[in-house]
Design a protein around this motif. Structure first.
Motif, PDB file in Angstrom:
ATOM      1  N   VAL A  60      69.126  68.124   6.002  1.00 19.84           N
ATOM      2  CA  VAL A  60      67.526  67.767   5.749  1.00 19.84           C
ATOM      3  C   VAL A  60      66.643  69.197   6.063  1.00 19.84           C
ATOM      4  CG1 VAL A  60      65.653  66.728   7.124  1.00 19.84           C
ATOM      5  CG2 VAL A  60      67.966  65.553   6.859  1.00 19.84           C
ATOM      6  N   LEU A  61      65.753  69.243   5.089  1.00 15.77           N
ATOM      7  CA  LEU A  61      64.966  70.642   5.288  1.00 15.77           C
ATOM      8  C   LEU A  61      63.634  69.908   5.604  1.00 15.77           C
ATOM      9  CD1 LEU A  61      66.035  72.612   2.135  1.00 15.77           C
ATOM     10  CD2 LEU A  61      66.076  73.438   4.662  1.00 15.77           C
ATOM     11  N   TYR A  62      62.962  70.279   6.674  1.00 10.91           N
ATOM     12  CA  TYR A  62      61.572  69.929   6.993  1.00 10.91           C
ATOM     13  C   TYR A  62      60.290  70.105   6.151  1.00 10.91           C
ATOM     14  CZ  TYR A  62      57.092  69.232   9.527  1.00 10.91           C
ATOM     15  OH  TYR A  62      56.046  68.940   9.860  1.00 10.91           O
ATOM     16  N   GLY A  63      59.675  69.435   5.557  1.00 14.23           N
ATOM     17  CA  GLY A  63      58.682  69.538   4.500  1.00 14.23           C
ATOM     18  C   GLY A  63      58.995  69.349   3.320  1.00 14.23           C
ATOM     19  N   TYR A  98      58.522  74.402  12.444  1.00 18.09           N
ATOM     20  CA  TYR A  98      57.559  73.204  11.915  1.00 18.09           C
ATOM     21  C   TYR A  98      56.226  73.722  11.722  1.00 18.09           C
ATOM     22  CZ  TYR A  98      61.346  70.610  13.861  1.00 18.09           C
ATOM     23  OH  TYR A  98      62.948  69.939  14.156  1.00 18.09           O
ATOM     24  N   THR A  99      55.746  74.641  12.845  1.00 18.27           N
ATOM     25  CA  THR A  99      54.363  75.314  12.681  1.00 18.27           C
ATOM     26  C   THR A  99      54.404  76.186  11.623  1.00 18.27           C
ATOM     27  OG1 THR A  99      54.853  76.716  14.380  1.00 18.27           O
ATOM     28  CG2 THR A  99      53.886  74.490  14.851  1.00 18.27           C
ATOM     29  N   ASP A 100      55.735  76.762  11.344  1.00 15.87           N
ATOM     30  CA  ASP A 100      55.538  77.858  10.213  1.00 15.87           C
ATOM     31  C   ASP A 100      55.249  77.018   8.895  1.00 15.87           C
ATOM     32  OD1 ASP A 100      56.059  79.951  12.008  1.00 15.87           O
ATOM     33  OD2 ASP A 100      58.197  79.826  11.859  1.00 15.87           O
ATOM     34  N   VAL A 101      55.767  76.210   8.687  1.00 15.24           N
ATOM     35  CA  VAL A 101      55.855  75.313   7.795  1.00 15.24           C
ATOM     36  C   VAL A 101      54.523  74.806   7.524  1.00 15.24           C
ATOM     37  CG1 VAL A 101      56.519  72.998   6.192  1.00 15.24           C
ATOM     38  CG2 VAL A 101      58.299  74.117   7.424  1.00 15.24           C
ATOM     39  N   MET A 102      53.935  74.292   8.279  1.00 17.96           N
ATOM     40  CA  MET A 102      52.613  73.815   8.413  1.00 17.96           C
ATOM     41  C   MET A 102      51.555  75.193   7.927  1.00 17.96           C
ATOM     42  SD  MET A 102      51.944  71.558  11.792  1.00 17.96           S
ATOM     43  CE  MET A 102      50.332  71.197  11.598  1.00 17.96           C
ATOM     44  N   ALA A 103      51.667  76.413   8.788  1.00 17.86           N
ATOM     45  CA  ALA A 103      50.818  77.366   8.503  1.00 17.86           C
ATOM     46  C   ALA A 103      51.115  78.026   7.117  1.00 17.86           C
ATOM     47  CB  ALA A 103      51.297  78.323   9.306  1.00 17.86           C
ATOM     48  N   CYS A 116      66.122  72.113  10.340  1.00 14.97           N
ATOM     49  CA  CYS A 116      65.860  71.489  11.480  1.00 14.97           C
ATOM     50  C   CYS A 116      66.671  71.721  12.642  1.00 14.97           C
ATOM     51  CB  CYS A 116      65.746  70.139  11.305  1.00 14.97           C
ATOM     52  SG  CYS A 116      64.608  69.408  10.047  1.00 14.97           S
ATOM     53  N   GLY A 117      66.507  72.768  13.471  1.00 11.79           N
ATOM     54  CA  GLY A 117      67.333  73.183  14.572  1.00 11.79           C
ATOM     55  C   GLY A 117      68.678  73.806  14.286  1.00 11.79           C
ATOM     56  N   THR A 118      69.151  74.208  12.871  1.00 13.92           N
ATOM     57  CA  THR A 118      70.255  74.793  12.528  1.00 13.92           C
ATOM     58  C   THR A 118      70.074  75.807  11.356  1.00 13.92           C
ATOM     59  OG1 THR A 118      72.495  73.758  11.803  1.00 13.92           O
ATOM     60  CG2 THR A 118      70.636  73.121  10.776  1.00 13.92           C
ATOM     61  N   ASP A 171      55.754  85.824  13.464  1.00 17.73           N
ATOM     62  CA  ASP A 171      56.085  84.701  12.534  1.00 17.73           C
ATOM     63  C   ASP A 171      55.132  83.935  11.519  1.00 17.73           C
ATOM     64  OD1 ASP A 171      54.674  82.808  13.874  1.00 17.73           O
ATOM     65  OD2 ASP A 171      56.293  82.342  15.380  1.00 17.73           O
ATOM     66  N   PRO A 172      55.330  83.489  10.727  1.00 20.74           N
ATOM     67  CA  PRO A 172      54.343  82.969   9.717  1.00 20.74           C
ATOM     68  C   PRO A 172      53.023  82.213  10.349  1.00 20.74           C
ATOM     69  CG  PRO A 172      56.424  82.563   8.534  1.00 20.74           C
ATOM     70  CD  PRO A 172      56.690  82.910   9.818  1.00 20.74           C
ATOM     71  N   CYS A 173      53.442  81.444  11.565  1.00 20.37           N
ATOM     72  CA  CYS A 173      52.385  80.739  12.068  1.00 20.37           C
ATOM     73  C   CYS A 173      51.388  81.729  12.834  1.00 20.37           C
ATOM     74  CB  CYS A 173      52.956  79.692  13.370  1.00 20.37           C
ATOM     75  SG  CYS A 173      51.576  78.852  14.040  1.00 20.37           S
ATOM     76  N   ASP A 174      52.027  82.761  13.762  1.00 22.06           N
ATOM     77  CA  ASP A 174      51.154  83.820  14.412  1.00 22.06           C
ATOM     78  C   ASP A 174      50.408  84.792  13.570  1.00 22.06           C
ATOM     79  OD1 ASP A 174      52.183  82.740  16.830  1.00 22.06           O
ATOM     80  OD2 ASP A 174      53.851  84.057  16.848  1.00 22.06           O
TER      81      ASP A 174
END
Length: 615
Positions: free
Chosen positions: A248-251, A271-276, A289-291, A353-356
């Motif tokens: 599984v890949l989030y997003g 997850y927040t990196d995907v959102m950003a 997802c955690g792996t 990271d992308p979110c920051d």
């Protein structure tokens, strides 16, 4: 779910579920001409598409691994569903209300996929409502705001809040009719000292969806201090019958169309990196997802990046600038060899990271980071060079010894000379010196242990199956395809001689065809043998080898040619028998055989002329 689904509803769902549209949720399909579509097989690794779909017939077939069937078989295989679960999913997809044979409600088994999906979907809504309305979620909303995400962004990505209660979600889902076994199996609840309790408490939650959009699990970030909550910062749903983190890949459910359109995928870490990234306009961003990013993820991405029988896209990894991020990038180097795409790395120099990065410097800075990506091979080599003092002879020698094997690991031989020259420049040594070191590294590379074709493991061959490329069998195959795909164009099937087909599988399928009415279509349900069902599907999907439109004249010609070849074999056998007969001692037998020979010769000449006239 209650009872057995009515047969007429099963038929209705099957007939009105376009196979190409359903498969397009998993595989990027391109036109293959003649009403065919093709893409990369989702059931085995391949570089060239051998997975064909025939919408008009409702079948798919892979000419690499032999997977085949209809839309129901596809979903059952790719999502590991039962037959009933598949019908229910397709019915939901088309908004059709199924009817069941029995009227009484009976709870589904705990492992039933549709029940687990339903429980997760309700849990996602529950968590979202908690984030939006609960006074206890104020600190969760504040954290998302500080990270640069407003209410609209949270709603877009389904962000929620698991309340700081022992069994808030569990009670809610029990009231909706779910059993404790189902909630435990779904990974939403677990047994505590005094009974079932929630798996996630006082955490932000992100619903994890599969490629088709179903919620299969959750990622959750703790909000309490380490003293109050000694659990991990991020906690994912444990593996369940519907959630396999390596697959599984989030997003991806949101990004899949953009990935296929732009031929690009950006792999981020959280997850927040995907959102950003998505909010900044990088609509191809997904996360594991955690792996670690692994082989199963690669297979998913490769299917989406196929274009015109080739991989022309980009895979861009973004990693944190810290040591862990550097290690992740180097690990990706070894996996990269499985990609045919160009693979890049984008690492922010200050370790953001992308979110920051988006939060501190805005959307443009994040887009610039992706735009300034560097090839993964270059990044891996330069990362290793940074560990050595290149201003000394000893340092350069050590660096060469460490980086030459990296160049040697590049499986694309055409790239090695270029990176050899680049490495020589980065080190400040002669190209010949680096070439010699790389050559030694190539010699030390382990040999492939499995059969490899064009850089990938060859799909296992099924012994019973005829080789589609076998020259002497092509005519038999074409006639069978014409009969299955265009039955109205062959009105004389029973006139084809019994010896016309020579391969056991073709003989068996020809006998199945002969058992039905002339010119009637054959349904796969009429075939009980699994091998024959697979061959039936394969021949229904494979294009007929006609130059242009398949006409009645063309079909007539190949049938005539097949009969001519079969009769020619019979003639050769009869001539051999005649040579062994004494016309004096076996006069009657000889005369009968000779008469048969004359008749066969006459028939053969007629078929030969018909084959030529019909072309």
């Amino acid at each position: 779910m209650s009872g057995r689904i009515k047969e007429e509803d099963v038929a209705h769902v099957r007939e009105r579920s376009p196979i190409d549209e359903v498969i397009a949720d998993y595989v990027q399909l391109k036109s293959a001409g003649g009403g065919q579509k093709k893409g990369l097989c989702p059931f085995h690794d391949e570089k060239s598409p051998s997975f064909h779909v025939t919408p008009s017939k409702g079948f798919f077939h892979c000419f690499g691994c032999q997977a085949s069937g209809d839309v129901i078989a596809f979903l059952m295989k790719i999502d590991h569903l039962s037959f009933t679960e598949t019908i229910e999913r397709l019915a939901d997809r088309m908004g059709y209300q199924l009817r069941y044979e029995q009227g009484n409600f009976t709870p589904a088994p705990a492992g039933n996929r549709s029940r687990l999906i339903a429980a997760n979907a309700l849990a996602a809504k529950f968590y979202q409502e908690q984030l939006n309305t609960s006074p206890l979620a104020a600190h969760a909303r504040e954290l998302m705001t500080k990270r640069g995400f407003d209410k609209g962004a949270c709603e877009t990505f389904g962000v929620g809040y698991a309340p700081d209660e022992w069994d808030g979600l569990t009670k809610f889902l029990r009231e909706q009719g779910f059993t404790i076994d189902e909630l435990e199996t779904a990974g939403l609840s677990k047994m505590g000292q005094r009974g079932p309790i929630d798996k996630f408490r006082n955490r932000l939650t992100w619903p994890i969806r599969d490629i088709s959009g179903d919620v299969v699990g959750f990622g959750a970030r703790k909000l309490a201090s380490d003293e109050e909550d000694q659990g991990p910062k991020y906690l994912n749903t444990s593996e369940t019958p519907i959630y396999k983190k390596s697959q599984v890949l989030y997003g991806l459910d949101m990004a899949k169309k953009e990935i296929a359109k732009k031929r690009q995928v950006v792999i981020v870490e959280g997850y927040t990196d995907v959102m950003a990234a998505q909010l900044a306009g990088i609509t191809t961003a997904v996360a594991t997802c955690g792996t670690a990013f692994g082989a199963d993820h690669i297979r998913i991405i490769r299917r989406l990046l196929m274009d015109d029988d080739a991989f022309r896209g980009e895979v861009i990894f973004t990693f944190d600038g810290d040591a862990a991020g550097q290690k992740a990038a180097m690990r990706a180097f070894t996996e990269d060899q499985k990609f045919v795409t160009q693979t890049f790395v984008a690492v922010e120099p200050n370790g953001l990271d992308p979110c920051d990065l988006r939060q501190q410097k805005g959307d443009l800075a994040l887009r610039d980071l992706i735009a300034k990506r560097v090839p993964l091979f270059e990044f891996a080599i330069r990362t290793e060079l940074a560990l050595h003092k290149l201003d000394s002879a000893e340092g350069r020698v050590n660096a060469l010894n460490a980086t030459a094997p990296l160049v040697a690991q590049i499986r694309d031989k055409s790239l090695r000379p270029e990176y050899t020259r680049l490495l020589a420049g980065w080190l400040g040594v002669e190209v010949e010196t680096v070439s010699s070191a790389v050559a030694q590294g190539v010699k030390r590379q382990p040999q492939q242990s499995a059969p490899v074709v064009n850089g990938e493991e060859e799909a296992p061959q099924v012994q019973w199956r005829p080789n589609p490329q076998e020259p002497r069998l092509i005519l038999e195959r074409e006639v069978l395809k014409a009969r299955l795909q265009m039955p109205s164009l062959i009105s004389n099937w029973r006139e084809i001689e019994s010896g016309a087909f020579t391969h056991p599988a073709y003989i068996q399928l020809a006998q199945i065809i002969a058992a039905v009415d002339e010119q009637s279509s054959i349904e796969i349900e009429q075939i009980s043998d699994e091998n024959m069902r697979a061959l039936f599907t394969e021949l229904n999907v494979e294009p007929i080898r006609a130059d242009g439109e398949v006409t009645g004249h063309y079909v007539e010609s190949i049938v005539a040619r097949l009969r001519e070849v079969g009769i020619s074999r019979a003639i050769a056998e009869l001539k051999s028998s005649l040579q062994r007969l004494n016309p004096v001692e076996n006069e009657q037998e000889y005369n009968q055989a000779f008469a048969s020979l004359v008749a066969l010769e006459t028939t053969r000449r007629g078929l030969h002329d018909l084959a030529l006239r019909s072309i």
